[in-house]
Write an enzyme that holds these catalytic residues in place. Structure first.
Site, PDB file in Angstrom:
ATOM      1  N   TYR A 142      48.288  74.743  -1.328  1.00  0.00           N
ATOM      2  CA  TYR A 142      48.500  74.090  -2.716  1.00  0.00           C
ATOM      3  C   TYR A 142      49.151  74.924  -3.564  1.00  0.00           C
ATOM      4  CZ  TYR A 142      45.040  70.206  -1.621  1.00  0.00           C
ATOM      5  OH  TYR A 142      44.343  69.006  -1.174  1.00  0.00           O
ATOM      6  N   LYS A 189      41.058  78.410  11.034  1.00  0.00           N
ATOM      7  CA  LYS A 189      41.963  78.372  12.148  1.00  0.00           C
ATOM      8  C   LYS A 189      42.556  79.602  12.543  1.00  0.00           C
ATOM      9  CE  LYS A 189      44.010  75.283  15.017  1.00  0.00           C
ATOM     10  NZ  LYS A 189      43.298  74.570  16.049  1.00  0.00           N
ATOM     11  N   ASP A 221      39.351  72.132  13.563  1.00  0.00           N
ATOM     12  CA  ASP A 221      39.502  71.075  14.382  1.00  0.00           C
ATOM     13  C   ASP A 221      37.988  70.714  15.179  1.00  0.00           C
ATOM     14  OD1 ASP A 221      39.775  73.278  15.840  1.00  0.00           O
ATOM     15  OD2 ASP A 221      41.378  72.434  17.158  1.00  0.00           O
ATOM     16  N   ASP A 245      39.694  69.832   1.472  1.00  0.00           N
ATOM     17  CA  ASP A 245      40.117  68.619   0.947  1.00  0.00           C
ATOM     18  C   ASP A 245      39.806  67.761   1.978  1.00  0.00           C
ATOM     19  OD1 ASP A 245      41.169  66.656  -0.714  1.00  0.00           O
ATOM     20  OD2 ASP A 245      42.990  66.804   0.504  1.00  0.00           O
ATOM     21  N   ASP A 249      36.370  64.587   2.691  1.00  0.00           N
ATOM     22  CA  ASP A 249      36.640  63.234   2.456  1.00  0.00           C
ATOM     23  C   ASP A 249      35.705  62.627   3.672  1.00  0.00           C
ATOM     24  OD1 ASP A 249      38.134  62.991   0.250  1.00  0.00           O
ATOM     25  OD2 ASP A 249      39.578  61.581   1.313  1.00  0.00           O
TER      26      ASP A 249
HETATM   27  C1  IPM Z   1      40.619  66.123  -4.345  1.00  0.00           C
HETATM   28  C2  IPM Z   1      42.202  65.308  -4.315  1.00  0.00           C
HETATM   29  C3  IPM Z   1      42.929  65.983  -5.041  1.00  0.00           C
HETATM   30  C4  IPM Z   1      43.194  67.468  -3.885  1.00  0.00           C
HETATM   31  C5  IPM Z   1      44.486  65.676  -5.335  1.00  0.00           C
HETATM   32  C6  IPM Z   1      44.481  64.215  -6.082  1.00  0.00           C
HETATM   33  C7  IPM Z   1      45.577  66.463  -5.798  1.00  0.00           C
HETATM   34  O1  IPM Z   1      42.444  64.693  -3.273  1.00  0.00           O
HETATM   35  O2  IPM Z   1      40.290  66.505  -5.724  1.00  0.00           O
HETATM   36  O3  IPM Z   1      40.169  66.370  -3.364  1.00  0.00           O
HETATM   37  O4  IPM Z   1      43.802  67.214  -2.972  1.00  0.00           O
HETATM   38  O5  IPM Z   1      42.564  68.430  -4.338  1.00  0.00           O
HETATM   39 MN    MN Z   2      40.923  65.089  -1.819  1.00  0.00          MN
END
Ligand code: IPM
Ligand code: MN
Length: 352
Positions: A142, A189, A221, A245, A249
């Site tokens: 990032y 990884k 993975d 990240d 999710d």
């Molecule tokens: C999160 C979001 C952010 C990230 C984006 C919006 C830049 O997806 O907070 O997980 O990737 O960190």
């Molecule tokens: Mn995210």
């Protein structure tokens, strides 16, 4: 107690869900005799439109002068569909994380008894899941050098980590593991990436300081797969920025809705609390977004930033009751009655 809380609503559904978290926090403050002064400030596309900058200096000044930051969401499709945009709302989020020194992003995943049937995963697989990701938030791909060369035909994003960055994140992981089941998983990884080998080597060297903690080292993975197969087998997981990240999710699916999962970002000084979901632009202004992730982020704020556990529990109890009684937005309504964002917020505040 008296608190100043910076309030960064941001874009999309941010302002709507933040409004509910404010309502619920004010109800908690009234019940327990606290006084909250909210300090609204601009971020994201809203800030770009107003002052041409997604994380203006005035916003940073308000954050550092506050006791905590409550954050909604950032992002606008106007920028997503324009790869040539010079300033992007997300840059504000990254700049904010960096400038506030928020290196550890705490993302819990837990199940709600009344929602076990809502998850696309089998109930017997997810029952009892209670894990926490510690995602490194101010390093890695990032923040590495990025750009184009060969007249734009080649693009690169560098992934860089220092030993100190790994150590401070891992330290939080070991400490958290000590307060839980003393199990820590280092996700990397290391079979391919040099940064991952540095992670693994650094965490291995720290093991002797925490002899009670059992550490496992797993490739990202494989974790992605086991996370949905046997989520119960994990407790505390530490990982770098991009892996964290993606995996968080994925993990949110276990709880039944992304609209439920809160997070805390801790640093050297101030802490920030935000839902893990994004700005959900399609839902903006429709009063359909689930405010619970932001409301639960406020619960984490009371607990982690102010050490007020009863206050946090009051919020969690209200959310659990709402879920059990079906006072939910459309993402969880499952063909039943769907309440609006505002109505869920009102109900939660009234039930504090
Ligand atoms: C999160 C979001 C952010 C990230 C984006 C919006 C830049 O997806 O907070 O997980 O990737 O960190
Ligand atoms: Mn995210």
């Amino acid at each position: 107690m008296k608190f100043n809380i910076a309030l960064l609503a941001g874009d999309g559904i941010g302002p709507e869900v933040i409004e509910q978290a404010v309502k619920v926090s004010d109800a908690v403050a009234a019940k327990f005799g606290h006084e909250i002064t909210w300090k609204p400030a601009l971020t994201g596309a809203a800030a770009i439109d107003a002052v041409g900058e997604p994380y203006p200096d005035e916003t940073h000044d308000i954050c550092i002068a506050s006791d905590a930051v409550l954050f909604g969401a950032i992002g606008h499709p106007r920028f997503d569909n324009d790869p040539s945009a010079k300033v992007r709302p997300e840059q504000g989020l990254l700049k904010m994380r960096k400038k506030l020194g928020l290196f550890a992003n705490v993302r819990p995943t837990f199940t709600f008894p009344s929602l076990l049937d809502k998850s696309p995963l089998k109930k017997e697989r997810i029952e009892g899941t209670d894990l926490v990701f510690l995602r490194e938030l101010t390093g890695g791909i990032y923040f590495g050098e990025k750009g184009r060369r060969d007249g734009g035909e080649t693009a690169f994003d560098n992934c860089v980590y220092t030993r100190v960055e790994v150590q401070r994140l891992a330290k939080k992981g070991f400490e958290l593991a000590m307060t839980r089941s003393k199990k820590l998983c280092c996700v990397d990884k290391a079979n391919v990436m040099e940064t991952s080998r540095l992670w693994r080597e650094t965490v291995q060297a720290m093991e002797k300081e925490y002899p009670e903690v059992v550490v496992s080292y797993e490739f990202v993975d494989a974790v992605a797969m086991r996370l949905v197969q046997w989520p119960n087998s994990y407790d505390v997981l530490i990982t770098e920025n991009l892996f964290g990240d993606i995996l968080t999710d994925e993990a949110s699916v276990i709880s039944g809705s992304m609209g439920l999962m809160p997070s805390a970002s801790m640093g050297t000084d101030i802490a920030l609390f935000e839902p893990i979901h994004g700005s959900y632009p399609q839902a903006t202004g429709l009063n359909i977004a689930n405010p619970m992730a932001t409301v639960l982020s406020a619960a984490m704020m009371f607990e982690t930033a102010f050490n007020l556990h009863e206050e946090g529990k009051a919020i969690r109890d209200a959310v659990n009751k709402a879920l059990a009684e079906g006072i939910v937005t459309e993402d969880l309504a499952d063909g039943g009655k769907a309440y609006g964002t505002k109505e869920v917020g009102d109900w939660l505040a009234a039930n504090i």
